[in-house]
Design a protein around this motif. Structure first.
Motif, PDB file in Angstrom:
ATOM      1  N   SER A  77       2.350 -12.549 -21.869  1.00  0.00           N
ATOM      2  CA  SER A  77       2.521 -12.666 -23.120  1.00  0.00           C
ATOM      3  C   SER A  77       3.940 -12.411 -23.390  1.00  0.00           C
ATOM      4  O   SER A  77       4.562 -12.132 -24.524  1.00  0.00           O
ATOM      5  N   LEU A  78       4.748 -12.404 -22.143  1.00  0.00           N
ATOM      6  CA  LEU A  78       6.312 -11.554 -22.518  1.00  0.00           C
ATOM      7  C   LEU A  78       7.212 -12.959 -23.032  1.00  0.00           C
ATOM      8  O   LEU A  78       7.067 -13.808 -22.638  1.00  0.00           O
ATOM      9  N   LYS A  79       7.663 -11.583 -24.389  1.00  0.00           N
ATOM     10  CA  LYS A  79       8.864 -13.245 -24.786  1.00  0.00           C
ATOM     11  C   LYS A  79      10.382 -12.786 -24.042  1.00  0.00           C
ATOM     12  O   LYS A  79      11.483 -13.760 -23.820  1.00  0.00           O
ATOM     13  N   LYS A  80      10.616 -11.641 -23.462  1.00  0.00           N
ATOM     14  CA  LYS A  80      12.128 -10.829 -23.483  1.00  0.00           C
ATOM     15  C   LYS A  80      11.695  -9.957 -21.703  1.00  0.00           C
ATOM     16  O   LYS A  80      10.783  -8.648 -21.927  1.00  0.00           O
ATOM     17  N   ILE A  81      12.720  -9.723 -20.619  1.00  0.00           N
ATOM     18  CA  ILE A  81      12.069  -9.133 -19.451  1.00  0.00           C
ATOM     19  C   ILE A  81      13.840  -8.504 -19.465  1.00  0.00           C
ATOM     20  O   ILE A  81      14.987  -9.295 -19.822  1.00  0.00           O
ATOM     21  N   TYR A  82      13.387  -7.539 -18.518  1.00  0.00           N
ATOM     22  CA  TYR A  82      14.992  -6.669 -17.786  1.00  0.00           C
ATOM     23  C   TYR A  82      14.490  -6.922 -16.470  1.00  0.00           C
ATOM     24  O   TYR A  82      13.501  -6.426 -16.277  1.00  0.00           O
ATOM     25  N   ILE A  83      14.938  -6.367 -16.018  1.00  0.00           N
ATOM     26  CA  ILE A  83      15.486  -7.030 -14.418  1.00  0.00           C
ATOM     27  C   ILE A  83      16.634  -5.686 -14.055  1.00  0.00           C
ATOM     28  O   ILE A  83      17.672  -6.636 -14.043  1.00  0.00           O
TER      29      ILE A  83
ATOM     30  N   GLU B 225       0.802  -0.782  -0.012  1.00  0.00           N
ATOM     31  CA  GLU B 225      -0.108  -0.050   0.173  1.00  0.00           C
ATOM     32  C   GLU B 225       0.915   1.140  -0.143  1.00  0.00           C
ATOM     33  O   GLU B 225       1.392   1.389   0.512  1.00  0.00           O
ATOM     34  N   ARG B 226       0.374   1.876  -1.462  1.00  0.00           N
ATOM     35  CA  ARG B 226       1.784   3.215  -1.132  1.00  0.00           C
ATOM     36  C   ARG B 226       0.957   4.480  -1.918  1.00  0.00           C
ATOM     37  O   ARG B 226      -0.173   4.137  -3.034  1.00  0.00           O
ATOM     38  N   ASP B 227       1.344   5.059  -2.511  1.00  0.00           N
ATOM     39  CA  ASP B 227       0.872   6.296  -3.997  1.00  0.00           C
ATOM     40  C   ASP B 227       0.906   5.629  -4.328  1.00  0.00           C
ATOM     41  O   ASP B 227       0.055   6.400  -5.876  1.00  0.00           O
ATOM     42  N   TYR B 228       1.910   5.168  -4.670  1.00  0.00           N
ATOM     43  CA  TYR B 228       2.371   4.163  -6.536  1.00  0.00           C
ATOM     44  C   TYR B 228       1.531   3.425  -7.110  1.00  0.00           C
ATOM     45  O   TYR B 228       0.943   2.414  -6.507  1.00  0.00           O
ATOM     46  N   GLU B 229       0.722   3.145  -8.191  1.00  0.00           N
ATOM     47  CA  GLU B 229      -0.189   2.708  -8.770  1.00  0.00           C
ATOM     48  C   GLU B 229       1.044   0.827  -8.891  1.00  0.00           C
ATOM     49  O   GLU B 229       1.843   2.049  -9.213  1.00  0.00           O
ATOM     50  N   TRP B 230       0.601  -0.051  -8.879  1.00  0.00           N
ATOM     51  CA  TRP B 230       0.745  -1.097  -9.647  1.00  0.00           C
ATOM     52  C   TRP B 230      -0.279  -1.856 -10.853  1.00  0.00           C
ATOM     53  O   TRP B 230      -0.567  -2.038  -9.740  1.00  0.00           O
ATOM     54  N   PRO B 231       0.619  -2.310 -11.662  1.00  0.00           N
ATOM     55  CA  PRO B 231       1.980  -1.848 -12.558  1.00  0.00           C
ATOM     56  C   PRO B 231       1.348  -0.465 -12.818  1.00  0.00           C
ATOM     57  O   PRO B 231       0.112   0.228 -12.605  1.00  0.00           O
ATOM     58  N   ARG B 232       2.002   0.396 -13.538  1.00  0.00           N
ATOM     59  CA  ARG B 232       2.072   2.102 -14.067  1.00  0.00           C
ATOM     60  C   ARG B 232       1.274   2.174 -15.268  1.00  0.00           C
ATOM     61  O   ARG B 232       1.879   1.237 -16.058  1.00  0.00           O
ATOM     62  N   LYS B 233      -0.251   2.263 -14.567  1.00  0.00           N
ATOM     63  CA  LYS B 233      -1.164   1.985 -16.088  1.00  0.00           C
ATOM     64  C   LYS B 233      -0.823   2.341 -17.462  1.00  0.00           C
ATOM     65  O   LYS B 233      -0.639   1.489 -18.415  1.00  0.00           O
ATOM     66  N   LYS B 234       0.063   3.673 -17.491  1.00  0.00           N
ATOM     67  CA  LYS B 234      -0.209   4.279 -18.367  1.00  0.00           C
ATOM     68  C   LYS B 234       1.455   3.979 -19.020  1.00  0.00           C
ATOM     69  O   LYS B 234       1.648   3.682 -20.498  1.00  0.00           O
ATOM     70  N   SER B 235       2.054   2.852 -18.635  1.00  0.00           N
ATOM     71  CA  SER B 235       3.246   2.077 -19.131  1.00  0.00           C
ATOM     72  C   SER B 235       3.197   0.665 -19.584  1.00  0.00           C
ATOM     73  O   SER B 235       4.096  -0.082 -19.470  1.00  0.00           O
ATOM     74  N   ILE B 236       2.336   0.023 -19.455  1.00  0.00           N
ATOM     75  CA  ILE B 236       1.657  -0.851 -19.540  1.00  0.00           C
ATOM     76  C   ILE B 236       1.351  -0.924 -21.439  1.00  0.00           C
ATOM     77  O   ILE B 236      -0.428  -0.523 -21.433  1.00  0.00           O
ATOM     78  N   ILE B 237       1.238  -1.396 -21.703  1.00  0.00           N
ATOM     79  CA  ILE B 237       0.513  -1.268 -23.521  1.00  0.00           C
ATOM     80  C   ILE B 237       0.841  -2.858 -24.220  1.00  0.00           C
ATOM     81  O   ILE B 237       1.683  -3.416 -24.251  1.00  0.00           O
ATOM     82  N   SER B 238      -0.297  -3.225 -24.145  1.00  0.00           N
ATOM     83  CA  SER B 238      -0.397  -5.179 -23.674  1.00  0.00           C
ATOM     84  C   SER B 238      -0.155  -5.480 -25.194  1.00  0.00           C
ATOM     85  O   SER B 238       0.479  -6.773 -25.138  1.00  0.00           O
ATOM     86  N   ASP B 239       0.459  -4.870 -25.925  1.00  0.00           N
ATOM     87  CA  ASP B 239       0.603  -6.034 -27.324  1.00  0.00           C
ATOM     88  C   ASP B 239       2.373  -5.935 -26.887  1.00  0.00           C
ATOM     89  O   ASP B 239       2.840  -6.656 -28.285  1.00  0.00           O
ATOM     90  N   ARG B 240       2.998  -4.829 -26.096  1.00  0.00           N
ATOM     91  CA  ARG B 240       4.300  -4.858 -26.119  1.00  0.00           C
ATOM     92  C   ARG B 240       4.562  -6.241 -25.601  1.00  0.00           C
ATOM     93  O   ARG B 240       4.571  -6.665 -24.455  1.00  0.00           O
ATOM     94  N   GLN B 241       5.754  -7.994 -25.506  1.00  0.00           N
ATOM     95  CA  GLN B 241       5.481  -8.663 -25.285  1.00  0.00           C
ATOM     96  C   GLN B 241       7.556  -8.795 -24.506  1.00  0.00           C
ATOM     97  O   GLN B 241       7.670  -9.454 -24.195  1.00  0.00           O
ATOM     98  N   VAL B 242       8.057  -7.260 -24.104  1.00  0.00           N
ATOM     99  CA  VAL B 242       8.930  -7.291 -23.331  1.00  0.00           C
ATOM    100  C   VAL B 242       8.124  -5.965 -22.159  1.00  0.00           C
ATOM    101  O   VAL B 242       7.592  -5.519 -22.069  1.00  0.00           O
ATOM    102  N   GLY B 243       8.718  -6.854 -20.539  1.00  0.00           N
ATOM    103  CA  GLY B 243       8.691  -6.354 -19.498  1.00  0.00           C
ATOM    104  C   GLY B 243      10.089  -6.244 -18.520  1.00  0.00           C
ATOM    105  O   GLY B 243      10.698  -6.871 -19.180  1.00  0.00           O
TER     106      GLY B 243
END
Length: 190
Positions: free
Chosen positions: A75-81, A8-26
């Protein structure tokens, strides 16, 4: 959608504007991934055309707990951490999962009762689990400890700060994106 989080914080998760469903990278990490104090389109995940699943105050525990479902849901195919510091962890209190933060009273109590070795091993075990999940789901993993960038960006104590004077500004995010692009190119050539 995404595994329920009890953070519970003031930040939403995930950041809605930063999620575009057709991107397969996270991209996953803590506030330095989420982009605290920069616009969502200035954070390094956005610059890499990646969905941003960073969590301000997040831990490697949080990433490993949520990763498999996020991979499936998007449907992620690649992730950065960009791994959060190993001293961050999750704990359960009254049936809820919390992220430990430096100012958390429960964190102090926990740290008094557990060794530094526990923190190091917890971080290592989470990273091993993350690698197994990616291998099983055939997802390309590009993962980094924060210290990785020290070899490319000199003088971390002089990195440009954002307006909160705690996190890094858009220029730092640009540098990180460029370093990761170069790393990928080098990796593909080998």
């Amino acid at each position: 959608m995404v595994t329920e989080t009890y953070y519970e914080r003031d930040y939403e998760w995930p950041r809605k504007k930063s999620i575009i469903s057709d991107r397969q990278v996270g991209a996953f990490g803590c506030s330095h991934t989420w982009g605290v104090s920069v616009n969502y389109n200035e954070a390094w995940p956005w610059l890499l055309n990646s969905n941003n699943f960073g969590l301000a105050g997040g831990s490697t525990d949080f990433i490993s707990r949520n990763l498999a479902q996020v991979i499936d849901n998007f449907s992620l195919k690649k992730i950065y951490i960009l791994y959060p510091n190993y001293t961050r962890f999750e704990y359960i209190k009254d049936g809820k999962i919390y992220q430990s933060l430096p100012t958390d009273r429960n964190r102090y109590k926990f740290r008094e009762q557990n060794s530094e070795d526990w923190l190091v091993n917890n971080h290592r075990k989470n990273k091993e689990y993350i690698k197994k999940v990616c291998l099983k789901k055939q997802v390309e993993l590009l993962d980094f400890e924060f210290e990785y960038f020290h070899q490319y960006i000199d003088y971390p104590d002089k990195w440009p700060l954002a307006k909160d004077n705690m996190h890094y500004n858009h220029q730092w995010h640009q540098w990180v994106a460029e370093i990761l692009i170069q790393y990928e190119k080098t990796k593909q050539q080998t």
